[in-house]
Design a protein around this motif. Structure first.
Motif, short mmCIF file in Angstrom:
data_model
loop_
_atom_site.label_atom_id
_atom_site.label_comp_id
_atom_site.label_asym_id
_atom_site.label_seq_id
_atom_site.Cartn_x
_atom_site.Cartn_y
_atom_site.Cartn_z
N THR A 276 0.83 -1.26 -0.17
CA THR A 276 0.02 -0.02 -0.18
C THR A 276 0.89 1.41 -0.24
O THR A 276 0.71 2.19 -0.75
N GLN B 202 -8.27 -0.43 -0.64
CA GLN B 202 -8.42 -1.62 0.31
C GLN B 202 -9.77 -1.93 0.81
O GLN B 202 -10.50 -2.69 0.78
N ASP C 186 -5.78 -1.58 -5.14
CA ASP C 186 -5.18 -2.24 -3.82
C ASP C 186 -6.08 -3.00 -3.10
O ASP C 186 -6.72 -2.56 -2.25
N GLU C 187 -5.83 -4.59 -3.32
CA GLU C 187 -6.46 -5.37 -2.52
C GLU C 187 -7.83 -5.29 -2.54
O GLU C 187 -8.57 -5.29 -1.55
#
Ligand SMILES: Nc1ncnc2c1ncn2[C@@H]1O[C@H](COP(=O)(O)OP(=O)(O)OP(=O)(O)O)[C@@H](O)[C@H]1O
Ligand SMILES: [Mg+2]
Lengths: 416, 270
Positions: free
Chosen positions: B52, B96, B179-180
């Motif tokens: 991240t 995320q 991001d995820e």
């Protein structure tokens, strides 16, 4: 939003605090509508009149008289003139005069008065007796005169032509008047203060002024604290360094010291209530700054702020839309606390004699100051200071209660 | 993918150190990356490996403590608000955790409206804007009419992430960092969301940086895989090289951590 407000008003602590505060506020707002007298008007000639209902004697004598035959009237009359203290005082005088202790029975009213009337001599001053004490016994003697008699009081007036006194009527011991029929009755629920001003009117006005001072001081402190906290927290870097330098500076110097120094240097004449409020505001922003800064620092790296940046928003927009709403509850709480601490700060300053000038408006602190200067607390004139303390305590208590209530509502939401 | 093409984005020796003194953490320890137009790359690493942090540096949301980033062949310059705005028209992200990525005080329309404004459509008639938002929402299977006047937190996690894709749909960036994006979503919605994202990529030809710890995902979608360990890319290459024939023990461990998926795609590659 609606939900939060509903939740706030379901918090019992907040509700209690809010009710107390609203009650005080309503009294402050509506009392002057009913009692239009100037709060600082001096009505009493003398200091510290006791709380009570003051009936005009002249009007009383001239108002309609009723006869009521009440059994305990005489007893009460004697009791009111001849309390335990008076009896002991009489005993003291008689003992000094040389009457043997066995002969004095202070609970036998008739005998005691008889003994007194037979022996008392106004001119005698025993060794070690102050002249004030001597005068006191004189007054006591006067008030005892005719205590046991059943005669009425003769009213007399001067005849305009002959210049002689003529009886115009008799007030019997069984005569009563109806208070409602007396033209001039003044209720002084809290008596008068050292200057002879109506305490209640003064207290209400003082509460209003103090709330105003608290509000102004709290607004200034919150505005400064919020602005500096937002800038320091969000922008960071050297801006943060500079702001934190001043914040730390103000933290290590206790604000009360600053307050005293500034108030002292302004001078008594220039210190109006608003000036004092402004000074208080400018010396109490420190912890709001710290709290806001800490909040903002924890917020500025949140993803919703990042998303806002990625959506092309400017720093100003982000602070207003993405930071402020998240800390609004904290700011409200800080504001409430600042108001209550502003009120306390004014009280503290005024007690030290550094409050607003004394000729303008009363404040809670000034009232405390006056009561202290005139030793109300030593003379047992409780009504001159106790109600003031109660109001200060209630205001502060209600605000802290509201704050605790808000805290309980807001915090779990923020932590979720 | 043509190889000689100039990289769209390049990072050299990118480093990020948090804190001072004893509490210093080297989150990203000098990584190089090259991203060609239209490529899909994946960064795989365990929790705390610095993925991240790396993404946020590329996005320009946090300042690197070392290294350079080149965008379209030039040293990236985001020193002013204007330049940042220009940069963010080209590079966007989906975060995320959808639950913390929305401003809870703003309604859904305002999230999408911001995108239209950013694309220069601020002055369009309202009807036009609604049409664009409706289209974006229907792309991710959301009904815009049902969403107006709703707050993002009134949606499910999956719906919120789909709204994020709708946002990208409107923004039409050159590069997307994901991001995820499915780590907080239930397994069912996961595939849908990835499908939608890949469909969007095909539609607007985005370059995508996937960040994940899901090795299976990396294998399926990417042209190139980077394995990240403690702030460093320890291994990189095509999915076949890295995932089917891992050299590093760390990579092997990552792969064995998800045995099921490994078996699945092992079978599928037969
Ligand atoms: N703002 C920060 N201040 C200090 N340390 C940080 C900060 N952000 C991240 N770190 C540290 O940097 C390291 C890498 O964090 P990062 O969020 O990049 O990991 P990640 O690979 O994204 O992990 P995950 O898979 O859990 O999201 C961690 O050790 C983390 O504690
Ligand atoms: Mg992460």
């Amino acid at each position: 939003m609606k939900h939060t407000i509903r939740e706030i008003f379901h918090s019992p602590k907040f509700l209690v605090g809010f009710s107390i505060f609203m009650f005080i506020l309503l009294v402050v707002i509506f009392y002057p509508l009913f009692v239009t007298a100037e709060p600082l008007e001096i009505i009493g000639k003398g200091t510290f009149f006791e709380p009570g209902i003051y009936v005009n004697v002249y009007d009383g004598v001239n108002s309609k008289q009723y006869t009521l035959n009440l059994d305990d009237a005489a007893e009460k009359r004697i009791a009111s003139k001849l309390g335990d203290q008076e009896r002991l005082d009489m005993q003291e005088w008689l003992l000094s005069f040389g009457i043997p202790e066995e002969e004095i029975d202070i609970y036998d009213t008739e005998k005691l008065i008889e003994l007194w009337e037979n022996n008392y001599d106004r001119s005698i001053r025993f060794p070690g007796m102050t002249s004030a004490r001597q005068k006191y016994f004189g007054r006591l003697n006067t008030s005892l005169a005719g205590l046991l008699s059943t005669e009425g009081i003769v009213l007399a007036a001067e005849n305009q032509e002959t210049g002689e006194l003529e009886s115009t009527g008799i007030i019997e011991q069984t005569n009563y008047l109806n208070v409602g029929q007396v033209a001039n009755v003044r209720v002084l629920p809290l008596g008068t203060d050292n200057f002879g001003r109506d305490m209640l009117t003064e207290l209400v006005s003082a509460t209003g002024t103090s709330l105003k001072i608290g509000f102004i001081a709290g607004s200034i402190a919150t505005m400064i604290g919020l602005t500096l906290g937002l800038l320091a927290g969000y922008i960071g870097g050297w801006v943060d360094d500079i702001i934190m330098f001043f914040t730390n500076l103000f933290t290590v110097i206790p604000s009360i010291v600053l307050l005293i120094l500034i108030s002292y240097s302004i001078g008594q004449e220039q210190r109006g209530a608003v000036t004092v409020a402004v000074v208080i505001g400018f010396t109490s922003w420190v912890w709001t700054t710290r709290a806001v800064r800490a909040q903002v620092i924890s917020l500025r790296h949140r993803d919703h702020v990042n998303l806002s940046k990625l959506s092309g928003h400017s720093v100003g927009h982000i602070i207003v839309h993405d930071i402020l709403p998240y800390i609004a509850s904290y700011v409200v709480m800080a504001f409430i606390l600042q108001i209550s601490s502003g009120i306390l700060a004014e009280a503290g300053l005024s007690i030290l004699g550094l409050g607003p000038k004394t000729t303008d408006v009363p404040t809670l602190g000034l009232m405390m100051n006056w009561a202290m200067i005139y030793s109300a607390h030593i003379m047992g004139k409780w009504w001159a200071y106790f109600p003031v303390i109660v109001v200060i305590a209630l205001v502060s208590f209600s605000m802290n209660l509201m704050n605790t209530g808000l805290d309980q509502v807001f915090n779990p939401a923020l932590r979720e | 993918m043509p190889n000689k093409q100039e990289p769209l984005l390049k990072a050299v020796g990118l480093t990020k150190e948090f804190g001072f003194g004893r509490q210093k953490t080297l989150a990203v320890a000098g990584v190089d990356i090259e991203l060609k137009e239209g490529e899909v790359i994946t960064i795989v690493g365990e929790s705390g490996s610095g993925k991240t942090t790396f993404a946020k540096m590329i996005l320009g949301l946090i300042a690197p403590t070392g290294g350079e980033i080149y965008f379209q062949g030039q040293l990236r310059d985001i020193s002013t608000y204007k330049k940042k705005l220009e940069y963010w028209k080209n590079i966007q992200a989906i975060f995320q955790d959808p639950y913390s990525a929305y401003n809870i005080f703003h309604k859904i329309d305002s999230v999408l409206m911001d995108c239209i404004r950013m694309r220069g459509g601020g002055n369009l008639p309202h009807k036009e804007k609604v049409k664009m938002m409706t289209e974006a929402c229907s792309f991710v299977n959301l009904k815009f009419e049902e969403l107006t006047n709703k707050y993002p937190f009134e949606l499910s996690g999956g719906q919120m992430q789909r709204l994020m894709i709708a946002r990208i749909f409107l923004l039409d960036p050159k590069i997307l960092i994901a991001d995820e994006i499915t780590s907080m979503i239930d397994a069912c919605s996961r595939a849908t969301i990835l499908d939608m994202l890949m469909e969007l990529r095909d539609k607007i030809g985005m370059t995508v940086i996937f960040i994940t710890h899901d090795v299976g995902l990396a294998y399926y979608v990417s042209d190139k895989v980077y394995i990240m360990e403690k702030g460093l890319f320890v291994e990189s290459g095509t999915p076949d090289e890295v995932i089917l024939h891992p050299k590093e023990p760390y990579t092997k461990r990552l792969i064995s951590d998800v045995p099921k998926i490994y078996e699945e795609w092992d079978l599928s590659t037969v």
